[in-house]
Design a protein around this motif. Sequence first.
Motif, PDB file in Angstrom:
ATOM      1  N   ARG A  36       0.833  -1.205   0.000  1.00 44.86           N
ATOM      2  CA  ARG A  36       0.000   0.000   0.000  1.00 44.86           C
ATOM      3  C   ARG A  36       0.866   1.254   0.000  1.00 44.86           C
ATOM      4  O   ARG A  36       0.536   2.243  -0.660  1.00 44.86           O
ATOM      5  N   GLU A  61      -8.543  -8.524  -4.527  1.00 41.03           N
ATOM      6  CA  GLU A  61      -9.457  -7.557  -3.912  1.00 41.03           C
ATOM      7  C   GLU A  61      -8.923  -7.056  -2.576  1.00 41.03           C
ATOM      8  O   GLU A  61      -9.078  -5.876  -2.239  1.00 41.03           O
ATOM      9  N   GLY A  64      -6.676  -4.370  -3.184  1.00 39.87           N
ATOM     10  CA  GLY A  64      -7.280  -3.221  -3.845  1.00 39.87           C
ATOM     11  C   GLY A  64      -6.686  -2.948  -5.213  1.00 39.87           C
ATOM     12  O   GLY A  64      -6.559  -1.784  -5.627  1.00 39.87           O
TER      13      GLY A  64
END
Length: 283
Positions: A36, A61, A64
């Motif tokens: 991230r 998922e 993301g």
Amino acid sequence: MNDAPTRKVDWIVTDLDGTLVGRDLRIVGPNLAALRRFADAGGDVVVATGRGEESARPYYERLGLRNPAILYNGARVVDLSSGAVLYRRCLSAAVWANLVMLFEELPAGVWPVAFSGGRAHVRSETAALRAYAHRDGIGLHRVGSWAELPFDEVVKTMLICERPGLVDDAAALLREVASGPDGAPAGPGAGATLVRSESTYLEVLPAGATKGAALRELAAARGVPLHRVAAIGDNPNDLDMIETAGLGAAVGDGDPAVRAAADIVVADCADGAVADLVDRVMP
């Protein structure tokens, strides 16, 4: 002044099992936070796995992601958000026909799984097959005969072995139709590639279908130079991918051949191998 974090690469391409994902089948905590951070700095994350759509989607998922995923060890590149197939290869009809005949000669304790139409097909269900399906989070669809599958739509075949020693026995049998997992010569009529993706998994892929080949196709399509790509993996099916990338990283407790071929060796899987890579490309 530009306070944005710096990056040495534009893409991080990561294997799932044994690399990003631990033995508990969850993304190792530090890896998730690190990817991230990499994405927040403008980098893109690409998943490259032997899993198919159904099995890879939960991780995609959780991260993301919006980028295409390299699936089936490179036989397909799929936009999992839309289902669009961007790149695909299937086993030839001749190879599939030969494989079906060879299935009858497999050693006891070796069970084939054929992937077609987004599903995993089996002739029978055993403890080894159920364990494999549970691990990958997929359903097994039983067929009465392999002839029920479209002969030119089989993406790959997996041989699930009850113990590691059976992989070599199965590979020796299948070298009639495929090149060996360690570059062994192909037999007559060969038109596929064998790769070991786990100690008890042997995969039969379309000729030329590898994670590295799919990475080259995807990077070229997206205009990303390979020297701006870092790739990380742990097993022999990751070898050409880490050799293709500008920076190839091996998981610390990965296969010795992968560690030997990599540019760098990072932390063990459970200690955050991918997070370690992120730290190295974002000084």
